[in-house]
Design a protein around this motif. Structure first.
Motif, PDB file in Angstrom:
ATOM      1  N   LEU A  35       0.878  -1.174   0.000  1.00  0.00           N
ATOM      2  CA  LEU A  35       0.000   0.000   0.000  1.00  0.00           C
ATOM      3  C   LEU A  35       0.918   1.227   0.000  1.00  0.00           C
ATOM      4  CD1 LEU A  35      -2.808   1.342   0.176  1.00  0.00           C
ATOM      5  CD2 LEU A  35      -2.506   1.370   2.663  1.00  0.00           C
ATOM      6  N   ALA A  36       0.874   1.991  -1.085  1.00  0.00           N
ATOM      7  CA  ALA A  36       1.646   3.232  -1.150  1.00  0.00           C
ATOM      8  C   ALA A  36       0.732   4.358  -0.665  1.00  0.00           C
ATOM      9  CB  ALA A  36       2.094   3.492  -2.584  1.00  0.00           C
ATOM     10  N   VAL A  37       1.220   5.142   0.298  1.00  0.00           N
ATOM     11  CA  VAL A  37       0.410   6.230   0.849  1.00  0.00           C
ATOM     12  C   VAL A  37       1.105   7.550   0.533  1.00  0.00           C
ATOM     13  CG1 VAL A  37      -0.666   7.199   2.928  1.00  0.00           C
ATOM     14  CG2 VAL A  37      -0.300   4.721   2.767  1.00  0.00           C
ATOM     15  N   ASP A  38       0.430   8.399  -0.234  1.00  0.00           N
ATOM     16  CA  ASP A  38       0.978   9.722  -0.493  1.00  0.00           C
ATOM     17  C   ASP A  38       0.424  10.661   0.564  1.00  0.00           C
ATOM     18  OD1 ASP A  38       1.774  12.167  -1.363  1.00  0.00           O
ATOM     19  OD2 ASP A  38       1.269  11.834  -3.461  1.00  0.00           O
ATOM     20  N   ALA A  39       1.231  10.935   1.588  1.00  0.00           N
ATOM     21  CA  ALA A  39       0.769  11.769   2.700  1.00  0.00           C
ATOM     22  C   ALA A  39       1.436  13.135   2.673  1.00  0.00           C
ATOM     23  CB  ALA A  39       1.049  11.052   4.020  1.00  0.00           C
ATOM     24  N   ASP A  40       1.918  13.522   1.489  1.00  0.00           N
ATOM     25  CA  ASP A  40       2.542  14.824   1.331  1.00  0.00           C
ATOM     26  C   ASP A  40       1.704  15.617   0.340  1.00  0.00           C
ATOM     27  OD1 ASP A  40       4.039  17.022   0.660  1.00  0.00           O
ATOM     28  OD2 ASP A  40       5.910  15.938   0.394  1.00  0.00           O
ATOM     29  N   GLU A 119      -7.308   2.485   9.236  1.00  0.00           N
ATOM     30  CA  GLU A 119      -6.849   1.352  10.058  1.00  0.00           C
ATOM     31  C   GLU A 119      -7.201   0.021   9.404  1.00  0.00           C
ATOM     32  OE1 GLU A 119      -8.196   1.755  14.105  1.00  0.00           O
ATOM     33  OE2 GLU A 119      -6.624   3.247  14.475  1.00  0.00           O
ATOM     34  N   LYS A 120      -8.431  -0.046   8.912  1.00  0.00           N
ATOM     35  CA  LYS A 120      -8.866  -1.286   8.247  1.00  0.00           C
ATOM     36  C   LYS A 120      -8.079  -1.511   6.963  1.00  0.00           C
ATOM     37  CE  LYS A 120     -13.547  -1.135   9.371  1.00  0.00           C
ATOM     38  NZ  LYS A 120     -14.728  -0.641   8.715  1.00  0.00           N
ATOM     39  N   LEU A 121      -7.910  -0.428   6.215  1.00  0.00           N
ATOM     40  CA  LEU A 121      -7.206  -0.534   4.930  1.00  0.00           C
ATOM     41  C   LEU A 121      -5.770  -1.009   5.127  1.00  0.00           C
ATOM     42  CD1 LEU A 121      -7.373   0.152   1.832  1.00  0.00           C
ATOM     43  CD2 LEU A 121      -6.310   2.318   2.423  1.00  0.00           C
ATOM     44  N   THR A 122      -5.058  -0.342   6.042  1.00  0.00           N
ATOM     45  CA  THR A 122      -3.641  -0.671   6.228  1.00  0.00           C
ATOM     46  C   THR A 122      -3.465  -2.106   6.717  1.00  0.00           C
ATOM     47  OG1 THR A 122      -3.753   0.436   8.368  1.00  0.00           O
ATOM     48  CG2 THR A 122      -2.758   1.668   6.579  1.00  0.00           C
ATOM     49  N   ALA A 123      -4.441  -2.614   7.448  1.00  0.00           N
ATOM     50  CA  ALA A 123      -4.332  -3.988   7.961  1.00  0.00           C
ATOM     51  C   ALA A 123      -4.395  -5.024   6.839  1.00  0.00           C
ATOM     52  CB  ALA A 123      -5.445  -4.247   8.978  1.00  0.00           C
ATOM     53  N   ASN A 124      -4.844  -4.604   5.649  1.00  0.00           N
ATOM     54  CA  ASN A 124      -4.991  -5.543   4.531  1.00  0.00           C
ATOM     55  C   ASN A 124      -3.706  -5.812   3.760  1.00  0.00           C
ATOM     56  OD1 ASN A 124      -7.702  -5.983   4.822  1.00  0.00           O
ATOM     57  ND2 ASN A 124      -8.287  -4.249   3.535  1.00  0.00           N
ATOM     58  N   TYR A 125      -2.665  -5.057   4.059  1.00  0.00           N
ATOM     59  CA  TYR A 125      -1.441  -5.175   3.244  1.00  0.00           C
ATOM     60  C   TYR A 125      -0.273  -5.640   4.103  1.00  0.00           C
ATOM     61  CZ  TYR A 125      -4.001  -2.337  -0.112  1.00  0.00           C
ATOM     62  OH  TYR A 125      -4.937  -1.879  -0.991  1.00  0.00           O
ATOM     63  N   PRO A 126       0.583  -6.505   3.553  1.00  0.00           N
ATOM     64  CA  PRO A 126       1.776  -6.880   4.313  1.00  0.00           C
ATOM     65  C   PRO A 126       2.831  -5.771   4.345  1.00  0.00           C
ATOM     66  CG  PRO A 126       1.692  -8.080   2.228  1.00  0.00           C
ATOM     67  CD  PRO A 126       0.413  -7.309   2.325  1.00  0.00           C
ATOM     68  N   TYR A 127       2.787  -4.874   3.335  1.00  0.00           N
ATOM     69  CA  TYR A 127       3.807  -3.820   3.256  1.00  0.00           C
ATOM     70  C   TYR A 127       3.160  -2.458   2.993  1.00  0.00           C
ATOM     71  CZ  TYR A 127       6.837  -7.817   2.781  1.00  0.00           C
ATOM     72  OH  TYR A 127       7.477  -8.993   3.011  1.00  0.00           O
ATOM     73  N   ILE A 128       3.678  -1.453   3.706  1.00  0.00           N
ATOM     74  CA  ILE A 128       3.179  -0.087   3.508  1.00  0.00           C
ATOM     75  C   ILE A 128       4.371   0.855   3.299  1.00  0.00           C
ATOM     76  CG2 ILE A 128       1.880   1.818   4.570  1.00  0.00           C
ATOM     77  CD1 ILE A 128       0.350  -0.280   6.156  1.00  0.00           C
ATOM     78  N   VAL A 129       4.265   1.705   2.306  1.00  0.00           N
ATOM     79  CA  VAL A 129       5.282   2.742   2.097  1.00  0.00           C
ATOM     80  C   VAL A 129       4.575   4.093   2.111  1.00  0.00           C
ATOM     81  CG1 VAL A 129       6.953   3.719   0.472  1.00  0.00           C
ATOM     82  CG2 VAL A 129       6.806   1.242   0.740  1.00  0.00           C
ATOM     83  N   MET A 130       4.998   4.968   3.014  1.00  0.00           N
ATOM     84  CA  MET A 130       4.342   6.282   3.161  1.00  0.00           C
ATOM     85  C   MET A 130       5.290   7.410   2.827  1.00  0.00           C
ATOM     86  SD  MET A 130       2.382   6.423   6.776  1.00  0.00           S
ATOM     87  CE  MET A 130       1.582   7.982   6.564  1.00  0.00           C
TER      88      MET A 130
END
Ligand SMILES: Nc1ncnc2c1ncn2[C@@H]1O[C@H](COP(=O)(O)OP(=O)(O)OP(=O)(O)O)[C@@H](O)[C@H]1O
Length: 249
Positions: A35-40, A119-130
């Motif tokens: 899950l790639a999160v663009d938080a910028d 919270e639910k979304l992030t729990a679905n992925y083994p890897y997260i990059v923010m």
């Protein structure tokens, strides 16, 4: 629990570019789906990754705050529908864009729905990059518990390094990335100077490595070509991959 990596640094130092190379690396190493999160709010992670986005979390929140929920639809259904639209899916990674931050001290209903959704979304992925803003507002609010590695990106400028040491300090105060933060010096023309090493030493910040300034990387960006498509034998890509080999198992 997902394994999550956050990137932070002063704007323009190449944080989003490094995030793109990291995602490329993780896909190659079969560390996916991501899950790639663009938080910028200034970043364009989607361009670096070569995907189009149709909505952002910030837009969904704003519309909900302005009461744009169609009649007969609950707020929960409205927000979950909009958030689903804000998730761009590909074979190896999905991307969610946070968009404009909500501003300080806003604890409106939309935010608690969003927090639950994320919270639910992030729990679905083994890897997260923010990919984060220097102030790390989203990290502190939404993902505090989930950061396993914090990659701080700086160029060789004093201001870039000062921002890096501030982020390092902030990460310790927020209890994220404590002993897990690593500095990557990007767009380096030479190895780190004594000035750089002194600043890092004083801040107790670990230098993971340097990525050279590279014309191809710059041209890709200029021509709107996704960084993720850069050749693996490119010097900057090789340097970045060497760093990731050391800090991501
Ligand atoms: N190692 C490098 N060599 C040459 N150009 C680079 C390198 N790293 C990044 N760049 C270029 O620098 C510019 C800024 O990079 P990038 O958008 O990744 O920075 P950023 O820190 O994410 O900025 P912002 O927070 O404003 O989005 C881009 O044009 C990018 O192509």
């Amino acid at each position: 629990m997902p394994f999550s990596i956050a990137l932070a640094g002063k704007g323009g130092t190449g944080k989003t570019t490094i995030a793109g190379m990291l995602i490329k690396y993780m896909i190659m190493k079969e560390k996916k789906p991501i899950l790639a999160v663009d938080a910028d709010s200034n970043a364009n992670l989607n361009e670096v990754l070569g995907v189009k986005i149709i909505d952002t979390i910030g837009n969904a929140r704003e519309d909900m705050k302005k009461g744009k929920v169609p009649s007969g639809m609950t707020k929960d259904i409205f927000i979950s529908m909009r958030l689903e639209e804000a998730l761009t899916e590909t074979d190896n990674f999905d991307l969610i864009v946070m968009g404009q931050p909500e501003g300080q001290g806003c604890y409106c209903a939309a935010n608690s729905l969003l927090t639950g959704f994320l919270e639910k979304l992030t729990a679905n992925y083994p890897y997260i990059v923010m990919d984060n803003e220097a102030g790390m507002e989203h990290i502190s609010r939404l993902t505090t518990r989930n950061v396993d590695v914090l990659l701080i990106v700086s160029d060789t400028s004093r201001r870039g390094l000062q921002a890096a040491t501030r982020i390092h300090k902030l990460s310790q105060e927020l209890n994220i990335g404590a002993n897990k933060s690593h500095l990557i010096i990007n767009q380096a023309k030479n190895g780190p100077s004594d000035m750089v090493l002194d600043i890092l030493d004083e801040a107790g910040l670990n230098l993971a490595g340097t990525v050279p300034e590279d014309d191809t990387l710059y041209e890709y960006d200029l021509n709107g070509r996704p960084t993720i498509e850069m050749p693996e034998d490119n010097d900057a890509v090789k340097a970045a991959f060497g760093i990731f080999d050391k800090i991501i198992n």
